[in-house]
Scaffold this active site. Structure first.
Site, PDB file in Angstrom:
ATOM      1  N   CYS A   1      -2.693  -2.461   6.596  1.00 52.69           N
ATOM      2  CA  CYS A   1      -2.772  -1.066   7.189  1.00 52.69           C
ATOM      3  C   CYS A   1      -4.094  -0.916   8.013  1.00 52.69           C
ATOM      4  CB  CYS A   1      -2.626   0.179   5.924  1.00 52.69           C
ATOM      5  SG  CYS A   1      -3.701   0.203   4.901  1.00 52.69           S
TER       6      CYS A   1
ATOM      7  N   HIS B   1      -5.717  -5.400   3.612  1.00 53.07           N
ATOM      8  CA  HIS B   1      -4.841  -4.622   3.805  1.00 53.07           C
ATOM      9  C   HIS B   1      -4.223  -4.448   5.310  1.00 53.07           C
ATOM     10  CE1 HIS B   1      -5.774  -2.279   0.021  1.00 53.07           C
ATOM     11  NE2 HIS B   1      -6.722  -3.339   0.206  1.00 53.07           N
TER      12      HIS B   1
ATOM     13  N   CYS C   1       0.803  -1.209  -0.088  1.00 51.45           N
ATOM     14  CA  CYS C   1       0.046  -0.103   0.059  1.00 51.45           C
ATOM     15  C   CYS C   1       0.894   1.266  -0.127  1.00 51.45           C
ATOM     16  CB  CYS C   1      -0.983  -0.072   1.185  1.00 51.45           C
ATOM     17  SG  CYS C   1      -1.006   1.442   2.276  1.00 51.45           S
ATOM     18  N   GLU C   2       0.631   2.047  -0.914  1.00 52.42           N
ATOM     19  CA  GLU C   2       1.547   3.452  -1.005  1.00 52.42           C
ATOM     20  C   GLU C   2       1.289   4.375  -0.027  1.00 52.42           C
ATOM     21  OE1 GLU C   2       0.721   4.453  -5.106  1.00 52.42           O
ATOM     22  OE2 GLU C   2      -0.767   6.007  -4.620  1.00 52.42           O
ATOM     23  N   HIS C   3       0.399   4.261   0.703  1.00 48.38           N
ATOM     24  CA  HIS C   3       0.069   5.226   1.846  1.00 48.38           C
ATOM     25  C   HIS C   3       0.602   4.957   3.065  1.00 48.38           C
ATOM     26  CE1 HIS C   3      -4.295   5.799  -0.499  1.00 48.38           C
ATOM     27  NE2 HIS C   3      -3.013   6.490  -0.957  1.00 48.38           N
TER      28      HIS C   3
HETATM   29 ZN    ZN Z   1      -2.666   1.659   3.551  1.00 46.44          ZN
END
Ligand code: ZN
Length: 184
Positions: free
Chosen positions: A146, A144, A75-77
């Site tokens: 995150c 995910h 995930c790029e965030h």
């Molecule tokens: Zn994320």
């Protein structure tokens, strides 16, 4: 990829979280991470074109589906993993590609900083562009990290995304057929 920059960044990162990058257990970590990046970000600068340009002519233009393609992405965030399954179907227009090439296409776009919505669209766009089929449908189900190890902490929750191109776009009967094939 610039391994020296990655190693320097990992050392700074470790210092930033209050670690000592010189302690025994962490000494080799920058080097390990740099080598790992070659693999998990190996899709950077790759194109699906190299996998999809070898094609075979067919008379039968019925739907082709490969489902349950396991993938791992980042995930790029948060730079945390998200992973799950991709399901891909297309309706040929006289041309097909080797089935393993669909999985290769997933890898090209998964192995880079990503968001799931974009990954789904990029796979569909690549198939549409390079195979020129009548239509493409892509579905991705992913967990995910995150969302599970930080933030709202919802382990087991799946994020589901779709992309429809060409004849799948407005045709709900075809989309329904796709869904049923995924569930089988
Ligand atoms: Zn994320």
């Amino acid at each position: 990829m610039n391994a020296e920059k990655i190693k320097e960044a990992v050392r700074l990162f470790l210092e930033g979280i209050g670690e000592n990058p010189e302690r025994e257990g962490l000494l080799e970590t920058p080097d390990r991470v740099a080598r790992m990046c070659e693999e998990i970000y190996g899709g950077m600068g790759q194109s699906a074109k190299e996998h999809l340009s070898k094609q075979f002519t067919v008379d039968n233009n019925e739907i082709v589906m490969v489902k349950d393609i396991t993938f791992y992405s980042t995930c790029e965030h948060h730079l945390l993993p998200f992973y799950g399954k991709a399901h891909i179907a297309y309706i040929p227009n006289g041309k097909v590609v080797g089935l393993s090439k669909l999985a290769r296409t997933v890898e090209v776009y998964a192995r880079r900083p990503q968001i799931q919505e974009q990954l789904t669209g990029q796979i569909a766009d690549a198939l549409e562009k390079y195979i020129d089929p009548q239509g493409v449908m892509v579905m991705i189900e992913a967990e995910h990290m995150c969302m599970t190890m930080r933030g709202i902490k919802k382990p087991g929750s799946l994020t589901v995304t779709y992309a429809a191109r060409g004849c799948f776009k407005e045709d709900f009967a075809k989309q329904k057929m796709f869904m049923e094939m995924v569930k089988q």
